[in-house]
Design a protein around this motif. Structure first.
Motif, PDB file in Angstrom:
ATOM      1  N   GLY A   1      -3.236  -5.238  10.096  1.00  0.00           N
ATOM      2  CA  GLY A   1      -2.136  -5.506   8.914  1.00  0.00           C
ATOM      3  C   GLY A   1      -1.410  -3.962   8.445  1.00  0.00           C
ATOM      4  N   ASN A   2      -1.318  -3.090   9.611  1.00  0.00           N
ATOM      5  CA  ASN A   2      -0.588  -1.814   9.111  1.00  0.00           C
ATOM      6  C   ASN A   2       0.722  -2.030   9.578  1.00  0.00           C
ATOM      7  OD1 ASN A   2      -3.330  -0.912   8.200  1.00  0.00           O
ATOM      8  ND2 ASN A   2      -3.789  -0.631  10.579  1.00  0.00           N
TER       9      ASN A   2
ATOM     10  N   LEU B   1      -7.929  -7.145   7.666  1.00  0.00           N
ATOM     11  CA  LEU B   1      -8.924  -7.066   6.559  1.00  0.00           C
ATOM     12  C   LEU B   1      -9.892  -6.277   6.905  1.00  0.00           C
ATOM     13  CD1 LEU B   1      -8.659 -10.561   4.439  1.00  0.00           C
ATOM     14  CD2 LEU B   1      -7.370  -8.345   4.254  1.00  0.00           C
TER      15      LEU B   1
ATOM     16  N   TRP C   1       2.805 -14.417   6.254  1.00  0.00           N
ATOM     17  CA  TRP C   1       2.895 -13.879   5.044  1.00  0.00           C
ATOM     18  C   TRP C   1       2.988 -14.863   3.675  1.00  0.00           C
ATOM     19  CZ3 TRP C   1       4.917  -8.232   4.219  1.00  0.00           C
ATOM     20  CH2 TRP C   1       4.653  -7.522   5.293  1.00  0.00           C
TER      21      TRP C   1
ATOM     22  N   LEU D   1      -0.109 -17.856   4.019  1.00  0.00           N
ATOM     23  CA  LEU D   1      -1.602 -17.095   3.942  1.00  0.00           C
ATOM     24  C   LEU D   1      -1.594 -15.838   2.802  1.00  0.00           C
ATOM     25  CD1 LEU D   1      -2.958 -16.848   7.500  1.00  0.00           C
ATOM     26  CD2 LEU D   1      -3.024 -18.778   5.974  1.00  0.00           C
ATOM     27  N   LYS D   2      -0.495 -15.335   2.487  1.00  0.00           N
ATOM     28  CA  LYS D   2      -0.611 -14.283   1.425  1.00  0.00           C
ATOM     29  C   LYS D   2      -1.249 -13.338   1.843  1.00  0.00           C
ATOM     30  CE  LYS D   2       1.458 -17.551  -1.476  1.00  0.00           C
ATOM     31  NZ  LYS D   2       2.869 -17.556  -1.133  1.00  0.00           N
ATOM     32  N   ILE D   3      -0.952 -12.993   3.172  1.00  0.00           N
ATOM     33  CA  ILE D   3      -1.698 -11.743   3.615  1.00  0.00           C
ATOM     34  C   ILE D   3      -0.689 -10.944   4.479  1.00  0.00           C
ATOM     35  CG2 ILE D   3      -4.010 -12.396   3.800  1.00  0.00           C
ATOM     36  CD1 ILE D   3      -3.660 -12.966   6.784  1.00  0.00           C
ATOM     37  N   VAL D   4      -0.873  -9.551   4.525  1.00  0.00           N
ATOM     38  CA  VAL D   4       0.135  -8.577   5.400  1.00  0.00           C
ATOM     39  C   VAL D   4      -0.327  -8.626   6.778  1.00  0.00           C
ATOM     40  CG1 VAL D   4       0.882  -6.235   5.275  1.00  0.00           C
ATOM     41  CG2 VAL D   4       0.689  -7.489   3.275  1.00  0.00           C
TER      42      VAL D   4
ATOM     43  N   LEU E   1       6.073  -0.756   5.237  1.00  0.00           N
ATOM     44  CA  LEU E   1       6.645  -1.722   4.366  1.00  0.00           C
ATOM     45  C   LEU E   1       8.115  -1.460   3.955  1.00  0.00           C
ATOM     46  CD1 LEU E   1       3.680  -2.160   1.764  1.00  0.00           C
ATOM     47  CD2 LEU E   1       4.586  -3.956   3.298  1.00  0.00           C
TER      48      LEU E   1
ATOM     49  N   GLY F   1      -7.809  -1.613   8.418  1.00  0.00           N
ATOM     50  CA  GLY F   1      -6.653  -2.614   8.586  1.00  0.00           C
ATOM     51  C   GLY F   1      -6.463  -3.196   9.950  1.00  0.00           C
TER      52      GLY F   1
END
Lengths: 314, 314
Positions: free
Chosen positions: A305-306, A46, A268, A271-274, A309, A50
């Motif tokens: 977090g890069n 974050l 993921w 924590l619901k994060i990328v 996708l 990123g």
């Protein structure tokens, strides 16, 4: 180069404060239950750009005097450091030249272009990267901001530790992924500068375990061909970085790519994060070596977090 | 049922404060540039259970007196509300019965089981869901906590608005996805209770645009067969929920699934967080209807992050 001191890291923190994000710390009951101890994840995914790399890059860019800065900066990077340097240069209004080895993750290259830097391609070897950087330095007078073997960069990366220890007082272990070792060196110097009792751990892919082998053998191993999905950890550890890890008794914990991918999904989901594969090595290490962390409160750095996708590793 | 008042919402906020997370607000320069106005995302994917539903469920569970509570709670839910009610019941130490229609997202069902609730299967129709709930109510004396047509649930969901307005003072528009309308009703009542000048918008999949059609036609439309990847938004809007949306002049903005998927990828890439398709309808609406938001500071609710990582829609 001289390794930075805790004072240098504190100066870096003040220098980058107007630019960098104070990243949040996250945790999960389920992950704590799986690991067996409380784990506090420092969410550098974050951070601006990123990834934690913005800390070191912006410290380097804002350390330059105006005359030097005006000629710009140059680096070689497969992604996050290049993007971070491009963003930092943009914020100061100076040119950035980023040498990108073939095979870099496309989303990271796109981000560098979006930040307004000039991209230069090279072969994916350390020698090609360094030759290309030297050429651009000679042609433009740009200042080389090495991705990890640079005291300004190491000091910048280290700024996340005082920040983490303010957010979660009383940690007794800090765990970070190790690639070139800029983050590892900065975090080690900062952590032991603040509290010499903190235990330090590095996570590394088995397919790029040069820091593990270097520390085990007592000398820095030579170039190798990495084989890991953790694209941020494919580099050989730098010489000053290796010295810092040795001095601070960082214990290296190798993990397989399968363990990293499982950990990535868990991060993921919980924590619901990328987060990137490279970041996920820390949870993989916590789950593979729980005995090392028994009875400790652990701070673990999620470095970035890069992720592409469209090409997730599961 | 009577719709809750702002006072009820404030009482709910106090009631759930020991249990719920004050979720962060995130933003992105790139998204602001694409939309043309500043957008503040309220990250309910980082709420306990991974969705805003925990607010309403825990308000309902902690509103019960001890004698009623001891008989447990029951609901029908395709996922997030069931999980939230299971978690809330567990925190109070009471039984939870969750009726899950066939076809629900497996990760959501797994989470309900993990929270210790009893799962009951039914056919994926509104009639089957309600019949199964009535049966369990009769057999156990459990209190029905309807997923959206329940004043305690609506009040609980509404608690996110005072929280958001404290985090980002001076918003002049609030945008939320609309499924059954519990979130929409709670947020509308709270927002206009605090500032009647706030403009309210609902995002809805074109393949489940019952709220859009109901508001356009001036009466609640009948049951329909939803066709959308936004699994949280397939329900028919509730009757009291429809009345609340009408009273508060919520403007509905339908979006296609393709727009939702593109928005979902953009949220993951830019904010580095995991959000569901249902949540992503708000960014899809911002990008499709920029004229509606011109000159406004927008708060947009990201409702949840419970995604099957093995079945991403791109």
């Amino acid at each position: 180069m001289m390794l930075p001191s805790l004072d240098d890291i504190r100066s870096a923190a003040a220098r980058i404060a107007p630019h960098a994000v104070v990243t949040p710390v996250m945790r999960s009951d389920r992950i704590d239950a799986l690991v067996g101890v409380p784990v506090y994840f420092k969410c550098e995914n974050l951070q601006r750009g990123g990834a934690f790399k913005f800390r070191g890059a912006s410290n380097a860019v804002w350390s330059l005097d105006d005359a030097v800065a005006s000629k710009g900066v140059v680096t070689h990077s497969s992604g996050n450091h290049g993007n971070a340097l491009a963003l930092a240069a943009k914020s100061r209004g100076i040119p950035a030249h980023i040498i990108v080895p073939d095979g870099a993750v496309q989303t990271k290259v796109d981000a560098i272009v979006a930040a307004g830097a000039t991209i230069h391609r090279c072969a994916p070897t350390q020698a090609s990267r360094e030759a290309a950087a030297a050429e651009i330095q000679a042609a433009t007078g740009a200042d080389l901001v090495h991705p990890y073997a640079d005291a300004r960069v190491i000091a910048g990366q280290g700024t996340l530790v005082p920040e983490l220890l303010r957010q979660v007082p009383g940690l007794d272990a800090v765990l970070f992924p190790v690639g070139g070792g800029g983050l590892a060196a900065g975090c080690s110097i900062a952590a032991h500068g603040i509290d010499p009792a903190i235990r330090l751990f590095g996570a590394e892919p088995s397919g790029a375990d040069d820091a593990f082998r270097s520390l085990r053998d007592g000398h820095r191993v030579g170039p190798f061909v990495p084989d890991t999905i953790s694209d941020g950890l494919r580099t050989l550890i730098g010489e000053p970085n290796f010295e810092a890890l040795r001095e601070h008794a960082v214990e290296m914990l190798p993990v397989s790519d399968a363990e990293t991918i499982a950990a990535m999904k868990l991060l993921w989901s919980e924590l619901k994060i990328v987060v990137e594969p490279s970041s996920s090595t820390v949870l993989a290490a916590l789950l593979r070596y729980p005995g090392r962390f028994a009875g400790r409160r652990v701070g673990a750095v999620l470095t970035g977090g890069n992720v592409d996708l469209d090409a997730l590793p599961w």
